[in-house]
Design a protein around this motif. Structure first.
Motif, short mmCIF file in Angstrom:
data_model
loop_
_atom_site.label_atom_id
_atom_site.label_comp_id
_atom_site.label_asym_id
_atom_site.label_seq_id
_atom_site.Cartn_x
_atom_site.Cartn_y
_atom_site.Cartn_z
N THR A 72 23.63 36.39 -15.86
CA THR A 72 23.40 37.23 -14.69
C THR A 72 24.72 37.74 -14.12
O THR A 72 24.87 38.94 -13.85
N ASN A 76 26.13 41.55 -14.04
CA ASN A 76 26.56 42.12 -12.75
C ASN A 76 27.99 42.63 -12.83
O ASN A 76 28.29 43.72 -12.34
N HIS A 98 16.84 42.94 -18.63
CA HIS A 98 16.68 41.79 -17.73
C HIS A 98 16.85 42.27 -16.28
O HIS A 98 17.57 43.24 -16.02
N GLU A 99 16.21 41.57 -15.35
CA GLU A 99 16.32 41.93 -13.93
C GLU A 99 17.77 42.07 -13.47
O GLU A 99 18.09 42.91 -12.62
N SER A 100 18.66 41.24 -14.00
CA SER A 100 20.04 41.28 -13.53
C SER A 100 20.72 42.60 -13.89
O SER A 100 21.63 43.05 -13.20
N LEU A 103 18.48 45.48 -11.64
CA LEU A 103 18.73 45.46 -10.20
C LEU A 103 20.20 45.71 -9.86
O LEU A 103 20.50 46.29 -8.82
N ALA A 104 21.11 45.28 -10.74
CA ALA A 104 22.53 45.59 -10.49
C ALA A 104 22.73 47.10 -10.53
O ALA A 104 23.41 47.68 -9.68
#
Lengths: 374, 374
Positions: A72, A76, A98-100, A103-104
């Motif tokens: 993550t 980021n 992946h969400e990371s 969303l980043a």
């Protein structure tokens, strides 16, 4: 008998030799490299050895490796670190990320960045055309993962990198699902940044790394005493770094054998299942190039129910009770309908999986879903 | 014989019982709490027990504790998380703060925040007046550390919190130097956010926590799957969190005794040194309220030289070869001149320090600087 673990794509146990490698660094060699003492210098050398081990795993030079606390943070750093270093432009993010990553990238919209998604085809593949056709004159970054943890599909990173570089666009590749399963070589893949997560390949939780191609400009997104070439401040997690190095050494040494063995076990799993239960049993993205350890089955019944009923015997992954989770998102991305998604059970095998475990799992699964459909 | 460790303010060895507590979570109980399995749920309960242990150390409710990967991330979260949650205003940062506080605050200047420094007096104290007189109508945040790692000085956090709250300003307190040395109770100190660093009190490197007062709005500065009340994404470092809990339990149980014992050993160190060498030997900020374990001596000779000569026998801290390091900055802040700063040697004692070590250290130090001045 402990349950059979079939969820290696989520997390892995620490390899015993990794635990051993970390051991002296907890109570005995506990100094930080910044401490001006011979022991501190020795710790610093230990860190650099670990960096070389991770570099060997990734296929790069050791000065291109930045230690993080996991995948993550690596994702980021690659994305926020690029956003901070450049004037706002356009980012392309694959729908399978992946969400990371997602969303980043989205977080950069607050500072003026535009973010678009790259769809995948029904086979779970992000095509080069899908990337190229969405590039804009101000596209600065493309994010495509190397392998999807749910579908298992491998993306054509090398070709995507070529297209990106032709247009002077940076490619970030979340490769956290590749290590420990098959050989990786970033120099041939061509990504500009690439994420590594320790706990996905028998290394310690709380460890990871980002490959940063030499010469690439990146800014830290957290602040403090300069460490890791100024990209990642904070006291080093020495035992974690040593452990990540040891796990990298293991994974790079056995990458070919691991791939063969996992492929063999997966094939055995699938053919036994088809023999025992249903010769037509579907697995997701079967015809695509996939991770050798991943089988997402479409059961004839609700997968969460099977997962719960088999709880004491098998650990496998179904969709979460609170979507949109990664499984729901990935399966939706290839066009599966809700009633198909609810029948998906992901089996992911690992280094500790035995033939016997495969055979028993198939029996247990078959029994469970027979009962569950009564 | 291994060198005598006198640098506990920089980092500490892991307590053996902490290593034991972590042990089952590497290879055996390696699941993540998000895995929908009974073992995953058990891990989740382990994390919550650890959160209660950290909360007991800090003196708060467990839902006010957010796990991070260390003090640097905790400081970053408190400052960047506030910056992202509010419209740009004014921040006051004490001159004695750690780089992670100073630089995180400075980084907000890019998004329009103003940052001013609060000076300290020659005794190493940040006075309430120094804070209050610098508050502006748009001041949103004041950052004052609980204790300085170099000077050892304790700041009047409770009084500063009162002034801040009177003006509706948030107080962040980096308390990483307090734990393991003396009792801490954030409910009486009154800070709104407070940082904890595991490796400063015999816990694992790569672990930390941020106390976030209930109801306080804070935004994450890294992005991914929601964890830790949405403030800190990423797979949990389970063994690290369990270890931080175990270290917190130790430190809160023995806080009073640790303070008394460290104070006694420091007094012994200082009085022996004055008896043996120089009754006039100066220590920095001697008359201020200080950490019980910290003595920064002004040697009659260059401290880096003494540090190097005693390398095989004693580990203590002198200024870095590449200032501005934290020692140089802190000593400059109380008005010391370069030739005084170069003579400063910080001794910081810890749980494993024995009377015998103190006595031998005094002898060795006295010998070394006698030789070094020849």
């Amino acid at each position: 008998m402990p349950p059979i673990y079939l969820d290696y794509n989520t997390t892995t146990p620490l390899a015993p030799s990794v635990l051993e490698a970390m051991h002296p660094f907890w109570c005995e060699h506990f100094l930080l490299p910044s401490q001006e003492h011979q022991q501190g210098r020795a710790i610093g050398e230990g860190i650099e050895r670990a960096r070389e081990q991770v570099a060997e795993l990734v296929g790069c030079d050791s000065f291109e490796i930045v230690f993080t606390d996991g995948g993550t943070e690596a994702n980021n750093l690659a994305i926020l670190g690029m956003g901070d270093a450049k004037a706002p432009g356009h980012i392309l993010v694959s729908i399978l990320e992946h969400e990371s990553v997602l969303l980043a990238a989205e977080s950069l919209m607050e500072s003026g960045w535009k973010v678009d998604q790259i769809p995948c085809d029904p086979n779970g593949v992000i095509s080069v055309d899908a990337v190229e056709s969405r590039l804009q004159p101000d596209t600065e970054l493309v994010c495509v993962q190397a392998a999807n943890p749910i579908l298992g599909t491998l993306q054509p990173i090398r070709d995507i990198a070529e297209v990106c570089h032709k247009h002077d666009v940076r490619l970030h590749c979340d490769a956290t699902q590749m290590f420990g399963k098959m050989p990786v070589d970033v120099s041939s893949l061509g990504a500009d940044t690439m994420s590594v997560s320790g706990h996905k390949f028998y290394g310690p939780k709380g460890t990871g790394a980002l490959f940063v191609r030499r010469g690439l400009s990146l800014k830290p997104f957290r602040f403090g005493e300069p460490r890791e070439m100024g990209l990642r401040p904070g006291a080093e997690n020495i035992p974690g770094i040593i452990g990540l190095g040891a796990a990298s050494l293991l994974a790079s040494r056995c990458a070919d054998q691991a791939a063969d063995r996992l492929e063999e076990l997966s094939q055995r799993f699938l053919s036994r299942l088809r023999e025992t239960v249903d010769p037509e049993l579907q697995i997701v993205c079967e015809d695509s190039a996939r991770l050798p350890n991943t089988l997402t089955l479409l059961l004839p019944t609700d997968a969460r129910r099977v997962q719960k009923m088999a709880d004491r015997l098998i650990m496998a992954a179904a969709r979460s009770a609170s979507p949109p989770d990664q499984m729901t998102r990935s399966l939706r991305a290839i066009g599966l309908k809700p009633n198909e998604i609810s029948r998906a059970l992901r089996i992911s095998l690992g280094w500790n999986t035995s033939q016997d475990q495969v055979d028993r799992s198939v029996e247990l699964l078959a029994e469970t879903w027979e009962i569950s459909t009564l």
